[in-house]
Design a protein around this motif. Structure first.
Motif: not given
Lengths: 259, 959
Positions: B773-779
């Protein structure tokens, strides 16, 4: 409130509670060794007679006359007709309950004046919940007596009693006069005797020695065991230790001239 | 010293510095805010209004008035407002007012540190007239009251008019001599208080300032002596409650329950007042902490000047463009520049060593600039002696000091005034703590600035690129669990010692309390008699455990240059890394060489030496797991729970030249391991799962590190602790495959791992949902890139080499573990990480599958290797258990009169009996029971001497 009477235990010659040991050398007082099985027996006999219930609490009261030997004892025969000697057994230094209050005082009405009028009364909490009742019983007896006599009581016993009474929200009478014999003994024997502990004084001044005595630091554990198992053996040893302390306190009271 | 604010405003200054390299990546400006005033419903008495006027306070802010109204109406209250918003007035005013009304009233103030108590004592002093002592010596020194003798008489003497006046509320125009101020006594009661003052404070102080640790071990067990104090206790003030979270908070909430019982016993029912820094759930935390309802006051009415929050990213350099200039050097330049411009500045760094090194660099720069500026900056950190810290605090407050470089030691609310600028060197780790540190800057009249300088680390870089993440998210919630069985067990021992606990009250301590009491009775720690639980231990239970999970051992640092002089203190783990033999220890920019570290006496001896390098210790952390207590296969992942020990071994140190930062060589360190014996949950993904990761060209361990970081947060929520109470290790020496360990950072463990073992599916599900669910790409810090380092303890000086978590690999793993459709990474690995993956893939072709992992396991456990396995020798289990003694049935009544046998005093051997009114006991789960028994066994072992020593001397006669 008055403590209801309970039957006394059998009269025990004080020094029948002791072995007569050979005098180490001629001229010395005979060495008396406390802790004769008779003493335990007499305590044990008094023990089951002593359960009492009364309004406000239940506890165990063990009562003995001071003893037949008292009237011929060089010190005890001179006990005055009033006063209250007391000694506590507790479960720690502070913040812990106490479970036994030993007192030595002239019974009223006196069967006779003099040493025969004195009796040893031990107020015992048979479990942790009975502490309040023995404090109440003590307050009841002690209010009428003066002076109070103790060994190190100014530093330990009395503050301890106060703290526990406060814990239970009980009023505790204050002594009109309180003689702490440790201080008196120190004035006389400091530097003379190796120390001024009660048992040191007991052997040095009164030639009495204890056999199978329960050391003070083992008393809490012994009491916990008694509460857990209900075994008399443990309790009888504590009671005897306490009574021996009281009797020595009485002798010291006369000996030091504070009586 | 000239100040140039007007000519060279802060923001412009920063923009100028960043013009060339573009470090200023984000500015969030907060506009000025005017004060919002409010009068309390009932005016303050003149005796308070007057000293306030003397302090320049004519009116109260809205939150202060609201807090006073709430407290006056008898409600428990928590105040949550910004740094320097005047929180302490919220509690001081109602407390002092009540003392004015009843000179015998008492209040208890709790602060998490001794320093804060000292600081607040200074604040209280301002309410007394000049020259009046907080604890005047001698009882006669006081007009209104003469100590003990005055009890009961109350305020009937002398200043009768005063009392009448004060009771009447506001008394404009009246000026009885006594009405000018409220007569009160106050003092700090802690480990530093001399014995004679302790007694006086107990008997006389209206306001007692102490900490939870002292309350727990020094006051509550002796409450009999404090009867007077407790019976008149009308307020309990707990400041900085956001600190009481996780393990520490769970302990303190139990201490508060004990305090509440003791107050009730002595007939008092105090009002509880809490103050908190900004967290997500101040009301909830306060209610959990005190165990009662709380009214929240959070409408901050204090004024604020214009303030800018600047994100500052050190510039790229080097051929690859992947390196960045050191954030420490960047911070140094900023600091020096701000000081030169006359701005009072604080820099927060994450390590004590760094505070000293940075100070030295800054002083060198400032010395060259002249003007005596170099002597007007200092370092501030744990380990400085209290006097020295007080000096720095007040110099900062008075403006004598222009700059301080500090660890988070200055994050808590010590009043050093408000500064122009705060520089945070690296992300402090949580949103809440970042705001706390940033709050140190904030002038009311003029602009201020907070600067976050990003490290070259994933989380920091994420924030630099996504500043909204920081500004749009709420600060973290603080969680505690008063009912944790392991913690509860110890506090039940204390509670039964303090006042016997009726069986009818057991359940108030949590579902498991009755069963825990039964267990304690089995082991002879407590006994139920007539419906109450009594403690039967010989020692003070409170003395046998600590409220904090940090080690107790403290080392003294002795300077032998001239004569032996103590210059500081240091905790044990830090001593091993900072004052080992041959270490260069820095204190206030002086360099000392350590001659000896005496482990038995706990002293480090060192002498002043002009050295041009500093030293940095390198430690290995490894984990040795015992045979698991519990094990199962969840889907195809093998999951275990059991004991383990975390070993931290300081192995060597580096010498680093000041300035050039060249490495000058190495040295070995011979010191024992620092061990934490605790419990852990661990799991090993199946070979098939791992292969799926490899097939995607990713490194499984990088994915597991990501999962481990998420698990800290997720498990903390599931088992109600703080993420900092858990540690993780990813390694493969113990099980032979890449394994995630999640352990409790508390000796013996507190059951977090055990509960997570039973809830693994929901826990991993939550982890998967969170990462997906986290919108970030790489963490990012919200998911796999949690900033928590996998190290033992919370010491900021311990750095472990961080592996970069791979969000995509984590998702591949979790999908495979759940048996979902295979996850296909959206983004390829880049740069070095791709290289590494290729290398592994190449290796994999030539070697057996099992060995592939070794290549990736080079980081945390090289040194001692895996032969520590089975190191949990305490696992014997049977140690020290004592069954009930054999009960030879007492021959009660046998020798007494037959007729009275029924009334025997010496009752027969007693089976523990339950009082008839005892509620049914909810049984403990078997594995929890086993763990609690283990905890009790360790208690028995650690207590000096056997608990039951009985002697029957046969021949010992006489003295």
């Amino acid at each position: 409130m008055r403590i209801p009477d309970v039957p006394d235990g059998p009269r025990v010659d004080l020094d029948a509670a002791a072995y007569l040991d050979e005098a180490p050398s001629a001229g010395d007082r005979p060495r008396l060794i406390l802790g004769h099985p008779d003493a335990d027996r007499s305590i044990r006999t008094a023990f089951p007679l002593a359960t009492i219930d009364f309004p406000g609490g239940e506890y165990c009261r063990i009562s003995h006359p001071l003893g037949v030997g008292a009237s011929s004892d060089p010190e005890l025969s001179q006990l005055p007709t009033s006063g209250l000697l007391f000694d506590l057994e507790t479960l720690g230094f502070h913040g812990r309950p106490l479970f036994l209050i030993g007192i030595l005082y002239p019974a009223v009405p006196p069967p006779a004046s003099g040493p025969d009028a004195w009796r040893v009364v031990q107020l015992l909490a048979r479990d942790y919940a009975e502490e309040e009742a023995i404090l109440e019983a003590f307050a009841d007896v002690a209010a009428e007596q003066t002076p109070w006599v103790s060994f190190n009581g100014k530093t330990f016993d009395l503050p301890f009693l106060r703290e526990r009474a406060r814990f239970h929200h009980l009023p505790l009478p204050e002594p009109r006069e309180h003689l702490d014999l440790l201080h008196a003994a120190r004035r006389v024997y400091k530097g003379v005797l190796p120390n001024c502990r009660l048992q040191t004084l007991e052997s040095a001044l009164f030639a009495r020695y204890r056999y199978r005595d329960l050391p003070g630091d083992e008393i809490p554990a012994a009491y916990h065991d008694y509460v857990r198992t209900g075994e008399e053996e443990d309790m009888v040893r504590i009671l005897r230790h306490n009574r021996d302390d009281l009797v020595t306190l009485a002798r010291l009271h006369v000996h030091l001239g504070s009586a | 010293m000239p100040r140039y604010h007007e000519t060279y405003p802060l923001l412009e200054l920063l923009e100028n510095i960043a013009r060339e390299s573009g470090q200023m990546v984000h500015v969030q400006s907060q506009e000025e805010r005017d004060p919002v005033y409010l009068d309390p419903e009932r005016p303050l008495p003149e005796s308070l209004a007057r000293p306030l006027r003397e302090l320049g306070i004519e009116r109260l802010y809205r939150h202060q008035a609201q807090a006073i109204d709430s407290i006056r109406s008898g409600k428990n209250t928590v105040v949550v407002t910004g740094t320097a918003s005047g929180k302490s007035l919220c509690y001081n005013l109602p407390v002092l007012e009540s003392i004015g009304e009843d000179p015998r009233a008492r209040a208890l103030y709790l602060f998490p540190t001794k320093a804060l108590s000292q600081d607040q004592l200074k604040v209280l002093r301002r309410f007394l007239p000049e020259g009046r002592d907080l604890m005047p010596a001698g009882r006669a020194g006081r007009g209104g009251r003469t100590g003990r003798d005055g009890r009961g008489a109350g305020g009937s003497r002398g200043a009768g008019g005063r009392d009448a006046a004060v009771r009447g509320g506001a008394v404009p125009g009246l000026s009885f001599p006594g009405a000018e101020h409220i007569d009160f006594r106050a003092g700090t009661y802690d480990g530093d208080t001399p014995p004679e003052l302790r007694t006086r404070l107990r008997d006389e102080a209206n306001i007692l300032l102490t900490n939870p640790d002292m309350l727990h071990a020094g006051v509550l067990p002796n409450h009999g002596r404090w009867a007077e104090f407790f019976s008149r206790l009308s307020y309990v003030v707990i400041d900085e409650i956001h600190v009481y979270r996780g393990i520490f908070g769970s302990h303190v909430s139990n201490v508060m329950r004990r305090l509440r019982r003791i107050c009730r016993h002595h007939g008092a029912d105090p009002i509880w007042i809490c103050a908190s820094a900004t967290i997500a759930n101040p009301g909830g935390l306060a209610e959990d902490l005190i165990g009662d309802e709380v009214n929240v006051v959070n409408e901050d009415g204090s004024p604020r000047g214009r303030k800018h929050f600047v994100f500052w990213n050190p510039p790229n350099y080097g051929p690859t463009g992947m390196e960045r200039r050191s954030s420490n050097l960047e911070a140094k330049d900023l600091f020096v520049r701000l000081i030169k411009e006359g701005y009072q500045t604080i820099a927060f760094v994450k390590a004590r060593l760094l505070a000293e090194v940075l100070l030295r660099y800054c002083q060198d720069d400032l010395r060259n600039a002249g003007g005596g500026l170099s002597s007007r900056i200092r370092a501030y950190r744990a380990g400085y002696l209290p006097e020295e810290r007080r000096k720095i605090e007040s110099a900062l407050f008075d403006g004598d000091l222009l700059g301080v470089i500090s660890t988070n030691a200055l994050e808590l609310g010590i009043d050093v005034g408000s500064l122009d600028a705060a520089i945070m060197v690296g992300y402090p780790g949580t949103i809440a703590s970042t705001w706390q540190q940033a709050g140190r800057a904030g002038r009311r009249q003029s602009e201020s600035v907070a600067i976050l300088v990003g490290h070259n680390a994933p989380i920091d870089q994420y924030l630099m690129q996504n500043p909204d993440y920081f500004f749009q998210n709420n600060p973290e919630s603080a969680v505690l669990d008063a009912g944790n069985p392991h913690i509860l067990l110890n506090h039940l021992r204390c509670a039964t010692h303090e006042i016997p606990v009726p069986v009818t009250e057991e359940e108030g301590y949590g579902d498991y309390a009755p069963a825990i009491l039964d267990l304690l009775q089995d082991r002879e720690f407590v006994r139920q008699v007539k419906g109450k639980w009594f403690n039967t231990e010989n020692d003070y239970p409170a003395a046998t455990f600590s409220l904090r999970n940090s080690g107790e051992n403290e080392y003294t640092i002795v300077d032998t240059t001239e004569s032996n002089k103590v210059i500081g203190t240091i905790d044990e783990p830090s001593a091993f890394t900072q004052v080992h033999p041959q270490a260069v220890y820095m204190h206030d920019a002086e360099t000392y060489l350590v001659d000896d570290l005496d482990l038995s006496e706990r002293v480090a001896y060192l002498h002043k030496a002009d050295i041009d390098y500093y030293t940095q210790a390198i430690s290995d952390i490894y984990l040795a797991a015992s045979e698991p207590d519990l094990g199962r296969v969840w889907r195809d992942t093998s999951v275990s729970f059991g004991e383990c020990s975390i070993h931290e071994k300081v192995t060597m140190f580096k010498k680093i030249k000041f300035g050039s930062r060249d490495s000058l060589g190495w040295g070995n360190i011979e010191l024992p391991d620092i061990r934490l014996h605790t419990t852990a949950l661990w799991f090993v993904p199946s070979a098939e799962t791992l292969r799926k990761v490899l097939d995607q060209g990713r490194v499984p361990v990088d994915g597991l590190v990501g999962i481990a970081n998420v698990l800290c947060e997720v498990i903390a929520l599931h088992v109600m602790c703080d993420a900092h109470d858990l540690g993780t290790v990813v390694e493969m020496k113990n099980t032979g495959g890449p394994t995630v360990f999640v352990y409790d950072k508390y000796p013996g463990g507190l059951g977090y791992g055990r509960r997570a073992f039973h809830q693994l599916e929901p826990v991993l599900e939550a982890a998967l949902r969170l990462i997906e669910g986290c919108p970030c790409l790489e963490g990012c810090p919200s998911c796999v890139g949690s900033p928590l380092p996998p190290s033992y303890g919370t010491d900021p000086d311990v750095f472990t080499k961080g592996r970069i978590p791979d969000k995509e690999a984590a998702l591949v793993l979790l999908h495979a573990m759940f048996g979902h459709d295979d996850y296909v990474p959206r983004i390829p690995l880049e740069g070095i990480r791709a290289k590494r993956a290729e290398l592994i893939a190449a290796r994999r072709k030539d070697t057996k599958d099992d060995e592939v992992w070794d290549l990736e396991d080079g980081e945390s456990s090289e040194g001692e290797g895996g032969d520590g396995k089975g190191g949990g020798s305490a696992k014997g289990g049977k140690v020290g258990h004592r069954g009930p003694s054999p009960r030879a049935r007492g021959k009660a009544g046998a020798s007494g009169g037959a007729g009275t046998a029924a009334r025997t005093a010496a009752r027969p051997a007693r089976e523990p009996e339950d009082a008839p009114n005892r509620p049914p006991v909810r049984p403990l789960p078997e594995d929890l029971r086993a763990k609690l028994l283990g905890q009790i066994a360790r208690l028995v072992e650690s207590q000096p001497g056997p608990r039951r020593r009985r002697s029957f001397p046969t021949e010992r006669v006489g003295g």
